[in-house]
Design an enzyme around this catalytic site. Structure first.
Site, short mmCIF file in Angstrom:
data_model
loop_
_atom_site.label_atom_id
_atom_site.label_comp_id
_atom_site.label_asym_id
_atom_site.label_seq_id
_atom_site.Cartn_x
_atom_site.Cartn_y
_atom_site.Cartn_z
CD GLU A 25 57.03 2.66 -15.35
OE1 GLU A 25 57.78 2.82 -16.34
OE2 GLU A 25 55.80 2.71 -15.43
CB CYS A 229 57.80 2.87 -20.50
SG CYS A 229 56.23 3.07 -21.37
CG ASN A 353 54.94 -1.97 -20.00
OD1 ASN A 353 54.08 -2.01 -19.13
ND2 ASN A 353 55.27 -0.85 -20.61
CD GLU A 354 52.27 1.07 -22.17
OE1 GLU A 354 51.26 1.04 -21.43
OE2 GLU A 354 52.89 2.10 -22.44
#
Length: 784
Positions: A25, A229, A353-354
């Protein structure tokens, strides 16, 4: 009694598949200023306050005026080289003298230059009127000494790309790129770039070789990218500067890729884009695992209307075609035109994502159905949020089961003690359920103790390969001068890089994964808790206001749940930093009740219990990150572990009946009589030996063993079925380190495995593991 570890080499229990990989990331300047080898910062003059409040179009650039020269620098957008990067630099040079120009400061201390190394310079340029004298390109040292020099002759007939090669005559890690005009006039520049020639695999627009090689050395089975994120934080409009990460924006010539805000507080050039990600995966033998936004931004609760999801779903379908389609397809043709005619063989795709919250899971269903219908072989990955347990975590698993997702992405960052206490986490997961993709995990820290706890936990992942399909430590990379998050697996500056103790554990497990789990039996190994059995969560109870918040609490009641005795306390109004200390109890079963009201602010309450000191306590938090959470966490030596979470928003000027019940180490919380959290703060139960064994397709037997205790352990190891065979190979051992020891730029391999030859006669032998050690045996019949 004699301790014995038996490995049945005749029983392949479970395929290990693609278990261990890496996760990239772009945070901590992992791409720009990191793995992406570009040495110029703000090369296209697109830095903007939307990226970072301190940014402007000339960030990292300075003018250069010598002996009476006059230089004016302006960032303009009237006649750009293209509409996607609209800004460029206008340089007005007067009274030239001995030097008029500008320079780039690079990242970190400057541009790293090494003697005899070659650097590739390029830029787009033009002039307002014809000039006779060339523009001089220099690489200088920190004191201004010229270490390399070249030139270009700009023209006044429109934008044109110029290139030259520069060879450094000395080493200086605080260098500058200097561009000097020798003739009065107005000059225009854009996409000013400098790459080292020795990028990884020699690829154009390439990657920093030393970092890439550390990743390649791990031999990961897969690489997850581009986040994290940054995948889902931003505007829903792909043309917006601060949009969600949209993969199509990252293709094609770098000068046509739009600059974007990186949600970690800096600028992202997208020079390292989807084609480069796929290519790098191929170069290091890792399967690509891209993650796409699901039409939902959980950071700001922005969501694409269901009836408008079509283009977003098509974007996912187009990505699969880009990766796997033949060159006759629309997107396969684009891939081929970029220089890769053969497919990239994409197998995995993550959506979201999460994420937490119903809006995401409602949208996920549409993505899942469309992708499954057109590409049934693609393994689809759902989300379970950033917490290890709780109502949102269960919502994710429910969605995965209902949709038939192949994997569920779990994320958690916890204390080493949590990892040891949860070694058996996946023992009860069902083989028929979607598999776990442990897409982000780490214990808080880069010490040897962190690596030791993670290694023990990883043997549990391997033992539960029926349930755990993929796992990758996170975050991967960190530029030491631009830290957004820690811990990180690999640290670097502009010219050095080192792997942490965690890196060497991950590398050991990745390079020695094996293809099939073997049946392994331990005899006479003991287990023990780290403290007295079932030590209750007793201690102080404290109410405090969260960050940027004012609260009131009243009608405070404390009850001994064994005797029924009740105590009352005076309420209070609290601001950030203020706390109300209530009771200091040694009880094992108690209840705290009070009426709480948030008067103002962005978050809510913190109720500490089992409080020994601020670094050792349990916490019930209402209105956590972005006022979305009701969670219970545990702090051990200042390192936090979220035990469970539910979605909850604390409203201003509303009273809530809040109730906390603690029984031993079991915890329940209630809001207005509704059960919100139920969990247990488990104590670590330390095994005398953590172990797992596997065999690879070449017939190598791999035994992983971890001793987290201080004292050495001796036992007999037998590979059943090999009693008439001498097994030869290598022992890789990490031991002899202090638990707080860490690697550093000064001692980059202080903590790293030591390899020794080993022979196991007749398939058996006595093994001694030192205290606090990690050992991997790799054995074969023919000493490969």
């Amino acid at each position: 009694m004699q301790k014995h570890l038996k490995i049945d080499t005749s029983q392949k229990v479970t395929p290990l598949g693609d278990l261990y990989g890496i996760f990239f990331e772009d945070l901590n300047h992992a791409a720009d200023g990191g793995l992406y080898a570009e040495l110029v910062q703000n090369r296209s003059f697109e830095f903007d306050p939307i990226d970072n409040k301190a940014y402007h179009g000339l960030t990292a650039w300075e003018k250069l005026e010598k002996k009476g020269a006059k230089v004016t620098l302006e960032v303009e957008d009237k006649a750009p080289i293209n509409s996607r990067n609209p800004h460029y630099l206008t340089v007005t040079a007067k009274a030239i003298g001995d030097g008029a120009g500008f320079m780039n400061l690079g990242f970190n201390t400057g541009i790293p230059l090494e003697k005899a190394k070659i650097y590739q310079f390029s830029c787009y340029s033009k002039t307002e009127t014809a000039v006779e004298k060339p523009v001089v390109i220099k690489l200088t040292g920190a004191e201004g000494q010229v270490l390399a020099e070249g030139s270009l002759q700009p023209e006044n007939n429109g934008w044109r790309k110029y290139e030259c090669t520069l060879t450094a005559t000395a080493t200086d890690y605080s260098g500058r790129l200097v561009i000097e005009m020798q003739e009065t006039g107005k000059y225009y520049f854009d996409m000013i770039s400098l790459f080292p020639a020795d990028v990884y695999k020699g690829r154009k627009n390439g990657l920093r070789a030393d970092i890439a090689e550390l990743l390649a050395d791990c031999k990961p089975k897969f690489m997850r990218f581009p986040g994290g994120c940054l995948v889902h934080d931003g505007s829903l409009d792909s043309e917006d500067r601060d949009s969600l990460y949209r993969w199509k924006n990252t293709l094609g010539p770098v000068e046509e890729r739009p600059s974007r805000r990186n949600n970690w507080g800096y600028n992202q050039t997208l020079g390292l884009g989807y084609f480069e990600y796929f290519q790098f995966c191929e170069d290091i033998g890792a399967k690509p695992l891209p993650v796409l936004p699901g039409g939902y931004d959980p950071h700001h609760q922005r969501m694409v209307p269901i009836e408008e999801l079509g283009p977003w779903i098509q974007e996912a379908l187009d990505l699969i075609e880009f990766a796997n389609g033949d060159k006759e397809t629309e997107w396969g043709k684009i891939r081929a035109e970029l220089g890769h005619e053969e497919p990239f063989h994409l197998e995995y795709l993550g959506i979201g994502n999460e994420e937490i919250g119903e809006p995401f899971f409602e949208r996920y269903t549409y993505f899942h159905k469309a992708i499954r219908e057109k590409y049934p072989d693609i393994k689809l990955i759902n989300s379970s949020g950033p917490f290890a347990a709780g109502k949102e975590y269960e919502r994710g698993w429910t969605s995965a089961r209902e949709n038939g997702s192949d994997l569920v992405d779990e994320h958690y960052y916890q204390s080493p003690e949590w990892f040891l206490a949860n070694y058996h986490r996946y023992d009860t997961f069902k083989a028929e359920d979607p598999k776990v993709f442990l897409g982000e995990y780490a214990s808080w820290g880069n010490t040897y103790y962190n690596a030791l706890a993670e290694a023990a936990f990883m043997t549990g992942l391997e033992k539960n390969a029926h349930a755990v399909g993929l796992a990758c430590y996170a975050p991967l990379l960190c530029n030491t001068d631009y830290v957004n998050w820690r811990p990180d697996m690999i640290w670097f500056n502009n010219h050095e890089v080192f792997g942490t103790a965690n890196y060497y554990v991950q590398k050991l497990f990745m390079t020695n994964q094996g293809d099939y789990l073997l049946k392994t039996t331990g005899e006479n190994f003991a287990e023990s808790v780290t403290a007295e059995e079932n030590r209750p969560l007793s201690g102080k109870l404290i109410i405090s206001a969260a960050v940027n918040t004012e609260v009131n609490c009243r009608e405070i009641i404390f009850e001994d749940m064994t005797t029924g005795e009740i105590k009352k306390a005076q309420g209070a109004a609290l601001k950030e930093g203020e706390q109300l200390e209530l009771f200091d109890t040694k009880l094992s079963h108690y209840r705290l009740k009070f009426i709480g009201e948030k008067k103002s602010g962005t978050r809510g309450f913190e109720i500490s219990f089992g409080y020994e000191n601020r670094e050792n306590r349990a916490i019930w938090e209402l209105g956590g990150w972005q006022n979305q959470d009701c969670l219970v966490s545990s702090m051990v030596k200042g390192r936090g572990s979220c035990l469970t979470q539910s979605f909850f928003v604390v409203e201003n000027n509303r009273e809530y009946q809040l109730e906390l019940e603690v029984k031993g180490r079991k915890i329940k919380t209630y809001i207005d009589g509704v059960l919100m959290n139920e969990t247990e703060d488990k104590l670590p139960i330390l095994k005398e030996l953590y172990y797992t064994a596997s065999v690879d397709n070449n017939g190598d037997y791999i035994v992983k063993m971890v001793n987290v205790k201080e004292n050495p352990i001796t036992f007999t190891l037998t590979l059943e079925g090999q009693e008439k065979t001498d097994l030869r190979g290598s022992r890789y051992m990490m031991s002899g380190y202090g638990l707080d020891d860490m690697n550093s730029f000064e001692e980059p391999k202080k903590i790293s495995p030591v390899q020794e030859a080993v022979v196991l006669s007749n398939g058996t032998g006595e093994i001694t593991l030192p205290g606090h050690s990690i050992v991997v045996l790799r054995l074969s019949k023919d000493d490969r």
